[in-house]
Design an enzyme around this catalytic site. Sequence first.
Site, PDB file in Angstrom:
ATOM      1  N   GLN A   1      35.503  57.066  40.117  1.00 23.95           N
ATOM      2  CA  GLN A   1      36.779  56.665  40.713  1.00 23.95           C
ATOM      3  C   GLN A   1      37.952  57.368  40.018  1.00 23.95           C
ATOM      4  O   GLN A   1      38.147  57.251  38.808  1.00 23.95           O
ATOM      5  CB  GLN A   1      36.969  55.151  40.650  1.00 23.95           C
ATOM      6  CG  GLN A   1      38.082  54.708  41.624  1.00 23.95           C
ATOM      7  CD  GLN A   1      38.511  53.275  41.466  1.00 23.95           C
ATOM      8  OE1 GLN A   1      38.730  52.817  40.343  1.00 23.95           O
ATOM      9  NE2 GLN A   1      38.647  52.554  42.564  1.00 23.95           N
TER      10      GLN A   1
ATOM     11  N   GLY B   1      31.531  43.061  42.301  1.00 29.19           N
ATOM     12  CA  GLY B   1      32.112  43.357  41.001  1.00 29.19           C
ATOM     13  C   GLY B   1      31.637  42.376  39.954  1.00 29.19           C
ATOM     14  O   GLY B   1      30.694  42.642  39.206  1.00 29.19           O
ATOM     15  N   ARG B   2      32.266  41.201  39.933  1.00 25.99           N
ATOM     16  CA  ARG B   2      31.899  40.192  38.927  1.00 25.99           C
ATOM     17  C   ARG B   2      30.402  39.885  38.934  1.00 25.99           C
ATOM     18  O   ARG B   2      29.800  39.785  37.856  1.00 25.99           O
ATOM     19  CB  ARG B   2      32.766  38.939  39.129  1.00 25.99           C
ATOM     20  CG  ARG B   2      34.207  39.165  38.684  1.00 25.99           C
ATOM     21  CD  ARG B   2      35.203  38.212  39.337  1.00 25.99           C
ATOM     22  NE  ARG B   2      35.437  38.575  40.734  1.00 25.99           N
ATOM     23  CZ  ARG B   2      36.334  37.967  41.521  1.00 25.99           C
ATOM     24  NH1 ARG B   2      37.069  36.983  41.045  1.00 25.99           N
ATOM     25  NH2 ARG B   2      36.489  38.367  42.773  1.00 25.99           N
TER      26      ARG B   2
ATOM     27  N   TYR C   1      48.252  50.595  41.894  1.00 27.23           N
ATOM     28  CA  TYR C   1      48.394  51.778  41.050  1.00 27.23           C
ATOM     29  C   TYR C   1      49.133  52.887  41.825  1.00 27.23           C
ATOM     30  O   TYR C   1      49.648  52.642  42.921  1.00 27.23           O
ATOM     31  CB  TYR C   1      47.020  52.197  40.509  1.00 27.23           C
ATOM     32  CG  TYR C   1      46.464  51.103  39.610  1.00 27.23           C
ATOM     33  CD1 TYR C   1      47.127  50.767  38.417  1.00 27.23           C
ATOM     34  CD2 TYR C   1      45.354  50.350  39.969  1.00 27.23           C
ATOM     35  CE1 TYR C   1      46.674  49.727  37.609  1.00 27.23           C
ATOM     36  CE2 TYR C   1      44.896  49.308  39.159  1.00 27.23           C
ATOM     37  CZ  TYR C   1      45.561  49.001  37.982  1.00 27.23           C
ATOM     38  OH  TYR C   1      45.116  47.974  37.185  1.00 27.23           O
TER      39      TYR C   1
END
Length: 366
Positions: A100, A324-325, A186
């Site tokens: 990424q 993710g988690r 971002y």
Amino acid sequence: MTIEHLLSPLQIGALTLPNRLVMAPLTRQRSLPGNIPSELNAHYYAQRANAGLVISEASQVCPEGQGYAWSPGIHSDAQIAGWQQVTQAVHDAGGRIFLQLWHVGRISHPLLQPNGAAPVAPSAVQAQAECYVVEADGSHHKAATAMPRALELNELPGVVEAYAHGSVNALKAGFDGVEVHAANGYLLDQFLCSDSNQRTDAYGGSAENRARFVLDVVDATVAAVGDSRKVGIRISPMGTFGDVNDANPLETFSYLVAQLNSRQLAYLHVNRPDWLGGTFEGFDALLSTLRQIYTGTVIIAGGQTAESGEQAVADGLADLVAYGRPYIANPDLLARFKAGAALNPLDGNTLYGGGAEGYTDYPSMS
Ligand code: PHB
């Protein structure tokens, strides 16, 4: 419950993904000095190579792109060599991995910037957000993000070039492709969202103008990689992480996604950044609109379970489902889903920074 849809293979360019699980990109802040990936990072990713596709943690494409201590980069030779250990370990374990590409923009601080400069952004609008700094004496802590400096129009090509360079470096490091990080407040998301982008040139104002920088980065990255099917993109419409707010996410992201169709990318990755809470009212409707507009492969992310992921693929809402988690706490997530087994709970205290604890020591099923 059967998860036949999650277990079916999918082709992306020359890559065959053996299942529909994606390991989501996850900041863990465990790089060596110089923001260099290590053997420990290689072990962590290899443990999770059971995913159809692994996406690396966000990796800054230039020193100015850093907003958190110990996040890895993809701009130096030492970083390329560090990442080579990671891609080798994932491939040896039978997996596939994209890197990424990251620039944090205003989510930073002079302590993280070359020569103690102000971070850069589309406009001089400060985020009410946090980054993570290391002081000169080595102490480290969260810090309020600093007032950024607006990028001059003639500086934009240099930033675009950093993404292209990062993508070339990623291929050198052995990655199977790259993901352009245009999500989560971002730099690229700061250009997309109307409150963080106050520009009056061709890169601000209308949805078309606010999407221009993202599309410049996508096009430069595709050209540098030489194969559009090795380039994906991640967005987070309606997300407010990083203090971004867009006045009309339906308009902004419908425009962007329609433009992406002609780029023939590996995938569109749509994230619901729900880890700070929030209601995301209307998100599901927006997601299905984007799914209808977009003609290619779609990954969804954000609070997914085995059940919801299976349903989403069965219903045609998504082609791939990112976790993710669950992947942090369950290196053998695929096997647990197949077995219908319980998941390890997540330890919230070991997410960021540190060593093997809470990183490579989560147990697999016996
Ligand atoms: C974080 O470090 O909290 C972080 C990094 C990248 C993201 C989201 C969150 O996309």
